[in-house]
Design an enzyme around this catalytic site. Structure first.
Site, mmCIF file in Angstrom:
data_model
loop_
_atom_site.group_PDB
_atom_site.id
_atom_site.type_symbol
_atom_site.label_atom_id
_atom_site.label_comp_id
_atom_site.label_asym_id
_atom_site.label_seq_id
_atom_site.Cartn_x
_atom_site.Cartn_y
_atom_site.Cartn_z
ATOM 1 N N GLY A 42 0.780 -1.239 0.000
ATOM 2 C CA GLY A 42 0.000 0.000 0.000
ATOM 3 C C GLY A 42 0.806 1.279 0.000
ATOM 4 O O GLY A 42 0.443 2.244 -0.670
ATOM 5 N N ASP A 105 -5.155 3.106 10.900
ATOM 6 C CA ASP A 105 -6.558 2.894 11.240
ATOM 7 C C ASP A 105 -6.647 2.567 12.730
ATOM 8 O O ASP A 105 -6.642 3.471 13.561
ATOM 9 C CB ASP A 105 -7.082 1.771 10.340
ATOM 10 C CG ASP A 105 -8.567 1.566 10.454
ATOM 11 O OD1 ASP A 105 -9.277 2.543 10.722
ATOM 12 O OD2 ASP A 105 -9.032 0.421 10.268
ATOM 13 N N ASP A 161 -6.010 -0.505 -1.414
ATOM 14 C CA ASP A 161 -6.721 -1.484 -2.237
ATOM 15 C C ASP A 161 -8.016 -1.952 -1.603
ATOM 16 O O ASP A 161 -8.225 -1.829 -0.395
ATOM 17 C CB ASP A 161 -5.839 -2.721 -2.434
ATOM 18 C CG ASP A 161 -5.742 -3.560 -1.147
ATOM 19 O OD1 ASP A 161 -5.304 -3.017 -0.120
ATOM 20 O OD2 ASP A 161 -6.131 -4.749 -1.178
ATOM 21 N N ARG A 167 -5.410 0.190 -6.433
ATOM 22 C CA ARG A 167 -4.211 0.853 -5.905
ATOM 23 C C ARG A 167 -3.723 1.951 -6.849
ATOM 24 O O ARG A 167 -3.130 2.933 -6.422
ATOM 25 C CB ARG A 167 -3.073 -0.154 -5.725
ATOM 26 C CG ARG A 167 -3.315 -1.188 -4.630
ATOM 27 C CD ARG A 167 -2.015 -1.920 -4.332
ATOM 28 N NE ARG A 167 -2.205 -3.164 -3.606
ATOM 29 C CZ ARG A 167 -2.332 -3.262 -2.280
ATOM 30 N NH1 ARG A 167 -2.303 -2.173 -1.544
ATOM 31 N NH2 ARG A 167 -2.485 -4.432 -1.705
HETATM 32 P P1 IMP Z 1 -4.491 -0.859 11.284
HETATM 33 O O1 IMP Z 1 -3.555 -1.911 11.762
HETATM 34 O O2 IMP Z 1 -5.904 -1.102 11.735
HETATM 35 O O3 IMP Z 1 -4.050 0.556 11.567
HETATM 36 O O4 IMP Z 1 -4.646 -1.075 9.729
HETATM 37 C C1 IMP Z 1 -3.818 -0.564 8.801
HETATM 38 C C2 IMP Z 1 -3.893 -1.368 7.517
HETATM 39 O O5 IMP Z 1 -5.252 -1.763 7.192
HETATM 40 C C3 IMP Z 1 -3.437 -0.490 6.381
HETATM 41 O O6 IMP Z 1 -2.052 -0.588 6.178
HETATM 42 C C4 IMP Z 1 -4.266 -1.004 5.211
HETATM 43 O O7 IMP Z 1 -3.585 -2.074 4.564
HETATM 44 C C5 IMP Z 1 -5.534 -1.548 5.825
HETATM 45 N N1 IMP Z 1 -6.646 -0.565 5.732
HETATM 46 C C6 IMP Z 1 -7.234 0.082 6.755
HETATM 47 N N2 IMP Z 1 -8.214 0.888 6.325
HETATM 48 C C7 IMP Z 1 -8.253 0.764 4.977
HETATM 49 C C8 IMP Z 1 -9.080 1.392 3.935
HETATM 50 O O8 IMP Z 1 -9.968 2.226 4.156
HETATM 51 N N3 IMP Z 1 -8.784 1.008 2.660
HETATM 52 C C9 IMP Z 1 -7.816 0.102 2.348
HETATM 53 N N4 IMP Z 1 -7.037 -0.489 3.284
HETATM 54 C C10 IMP Z 1 -7.256 -0.163 4.585
HETATM 55 MG MG MG Z 2 -4.664 -3.781 2.197
#
Ligand code: IMP
Ligand code: MG
Length: 181
Positions: A42, A105, A161, A167
Site C-alpha cells: 500500500g 486505522d 486497495d 491501488r
Molecule cells: P491498522 O492496523 O488497523 O491501523 O490497519 C492498517 C492497515 O489496514 C493499512 O495498512 C491497510 O492495509 C488496511 N486498511 C485500513 N483501512 C483501509 C481502507 O480504508 N482502505 C484500504 N485499506 C485499509
Molecule cells: Mg490492504
C-alpha cells in the site's frame, strides 16, 4: 467507475499536500540522511511520490507484512494480527528512519512495525502517513507527519486497495458499499 462512491482527495490535492509535508520533513532532517521504510504494497505509491519531493539525501527500503484485517472489526488486544512476510534488505542501525504508511486505522499495524524497527537500533524513528482515520484508533501511536485525516469509511486509491484492486487510482475515494466493505 461504478465502484467509486465519491472522491475524497483529488490528484491535485494529494500532490499539493505531499509537497507541503515533504517540505516539513526536508527542513526537519536538514543536513541529515534519511532512510524511508515503506510497507508493501500500500505505501509504495505514497512513498515514491513523497521521495520525489524530498530534498535531503535518502535511501529506500521495504518491509512486507501479512495482516488479517479485512472488513471484520479487529479484536481488542490482538497484536498477533500482523506478521513480517518480507524483512528489510539492509540494516537500519544508527540511521534516521522514517516509516511511511498508507493509512493508520486501529494503529495495530504501525505499533507492531515500530516495535520491530526500534529493535534494530536506529538513531531515530518517526512515522509519516498519507491517511489517518482517528475515529477507529485502538492503540495510540506517535504520528509525526500526516497528509490527511479521513472519516470512518473504507477508501481506495493512491496505493490503497480493496481485494488488491484500485491501488493505481490517482485519487483517494470512498468505495461504493455495494462493491466493498
Ligand atoms: P491498522 O492496523 O488497523 O491501523 O490497519 C492498517 C492497515 O489496514 C493499512 O495498512 C491497510 O492495509 C488496511 N486498511 C485500513 N483501512 C483501509 C481502507 O480504508 N482502505 C484500504 N485499506 C485499509
Ligand atoms: Mg490492504
Amino acid at each position: 467507475m461504478p465502484a467509486i462512491e465519491r472522491i475524497l482527495f483529488t490528484e491535485e490535492e494529494i500532490n499539493q499536500r505531499i509537497r507541503q509535508v515533504a517540505g516539513e520533513i526536508s527542513s526537519d532532517y536538514a543536513n541529515r540522511e534519511l532512510k524511508l521504510v515503506g510497507v508493501l504494497k500500500g505505501s509504495v505509491f505514497f512513498l515514491t511520490a513523497l521521495a520525489r519531493e524530498l530534498t535531503v539525501p535518502l535511501t529506500v527500503d521495504f518491509l512486507g507484512i501479512s495482516s488479517f484485517r479485512h472488513s471484520q472489526p479487529v479484536p481488542q488486544g490482538a497484536p498477533g494480527m500482523v506478521r513480517i512476510s518480507k524483512d528489510l534488505d539492509e540494516s537500519i542501525e544508527g540511521e534516521d528512519v522514517l516509516l511511511v504508511e498508507d493509512i493508520i486505522d486501529t494503529g495495530f499495524t504501525t505499533r507492531y512495525l515500530l516495535q520491530h524497527l526500534s529493535g534494530r537500533a536506529p538513531k531515530s524513528l518517526a512515522v509519516c502517513t498519507l491517511l489517518d482515520r482517528t475515529p477507529r484508533r485502538i492503540v495510540q501511536i506517535p504520528l509525526d507527519y500526516r497528509c490527511f485525516e479521513i472519516p470512518d469509511r473504507f477508501v481506495v486509491g493512491f496505493g490503497l486497495d480493496y481485494r488488491q484492486l484500485y491501488r493505481n487510482l490517482k485519487y483517494v475515494a470512498v468505495l461504493n458499499p455495494e462493491v466493498g466493505d
